[in-house]
Design an enzyme around this catalytic site. Sequence first.
Site, PDB file in Angstrom:
ATOM      1  N   LYS A 151       0.855  -1.186   0.000  1.00 56.98           N
ATOM      2  CA  LYS A 151       0.000   0.000   0.000  1.00 56.98           C
ATOM      3  C   LYS A 151       0.893   1.239   0.000  1.00 56.98           C
ATOM      4  O   LYS A 151       1.727   1.422   0.899  1.00 56.98           O
ATOM      5  CB  LYS A 151      -0.888  -0.036   1.237  1.00 56.98           C
ATOM      6  CG  LYS A 151      -2.192   0.673   1.086  1.00 56.98           C
ATOM      7  CD  LYS A 151      -3.074   0.335   2.270  1.00 56.98           C
ATOM      8  CE  LYS A 151      -4.372   1.067   2.226  1.00 56.98           C
ATOM      9  NZ  LYS A 151      -5.085   0.938   3.496  1.00 56.98           N
TER      10      LYS A 151
HETATM   11  C1  E4P Z   1      -8.370   1.460   3.611  1.00 62.87           C
HETATM   12  O1  E4P Z   1      -7.586   1.040   2.827  1.00 62.87           O
HETATM   13  C2  E4P Z   1      -8.236   2.738   4.316  1.00 62.87           C
HETATM   14  O2  E4P Z   1      -7.038   2.787   4.997  1.00 62.87           O
HETATM   15  C3  E4P Z   1      -9.399   2.916   5.224  1.00 62.87           C
HETATM   16  O3  E4P Z   1     -10.583   2.494   4.556  1.00 62.87           O
HETATM   17  C4  E4P Z   1      -9.538   4.305   5.799  1.00 62.87           C
HETATM   18  O4  E4P Z   1     -10.753   4.366   6.489  1.00 62.87           O
HETATM   19  P1  E4P Z   1     -11.100   5.510   7.572  1.00 62.87           P
HETATM   20  O5  E4P Z   1     -11.369   6.759   6.838  1.00 62.87           O
HETATM   21  O6  E4P Z   1     -12.320   4.978   8.263  1.00 62.87           O
HETATM   22  O7  E4P Z   1      -9.906   5.607   8.463  1.00 62.87           O
END
Ligand code: E4P
Length: 225
Positions: free
Chosen positions: A84
């Site tokens: 990521k």
């Molecule tokens: C996923 O890959 C993201 O890191 C995540 O969905 C972020 O979500 P949040 O806005 O609830 O922290």
Amino acid sequence: MKFFIDTADLDEIREAHDLGVLDGVTTNPSLMKKSGVKDFHGHIRKICELVEGDVSAEITATTYDEMMTEAHAVAAIHEQVVVKVPLILDGIKAIKTLSGEGIRTNCTLCFSATQALIAAKAGATYISPFVGRLDDISTDGMELLRQIVHIYATYGYETEVLAASIRHPMHVLQAAEMGADVATIPLDVIKKLLKHPLTDSGLAKFLSDWESLQAEIAAEANEAG
Ligand code: E4P
């Protein structure tokens, strides 16, 4: 549509996996902190051993050379790992190189369609638009998702659209209607997807009618005997 669970919590991952509808997992540094993870690589390995699909593990370097070093180390943890990478200039360069090396990437922290266009051109495996965080600042997160799905379909980009920052079932429904390839969903929202009060009350009525039917049959048998 693929369902990923958005957590680093092993119990939650196990619970979603046991449902039989889980296609992968996404994590990020905040989710690691929330779960009190001390050994990042070991934890990602454990998640990969729990589930069959892709597991996104986020790098924290922000310069190209450091990002590449970290990405190689993270990719080596397990074949299911997707690296990521944040959607910044050096991140896009890293995604381009990693893509050339056959290392899969999830381009994260996407908040605009132009960002998503560049990520696709760089060869990202997934693009993660954060719909909930846009909604949080009075901007339509779902409109961003629609734009990205449309642009990718227009040009035939292979980058998969991963709806992230999902807050409630309507986000999942709208993402499905728009043709997002994946939604990464917290466990409580996954559970809400299958709940309906009419299912619960309907089942209660079926079960009570079945019970009284059995009582009637038993009473008739008693009378006859
Ligand atoms: C996923 O890959 C993201 O890191 C995540 O969905 C972020 O979500 P949040 O806005 O609830 O922290």
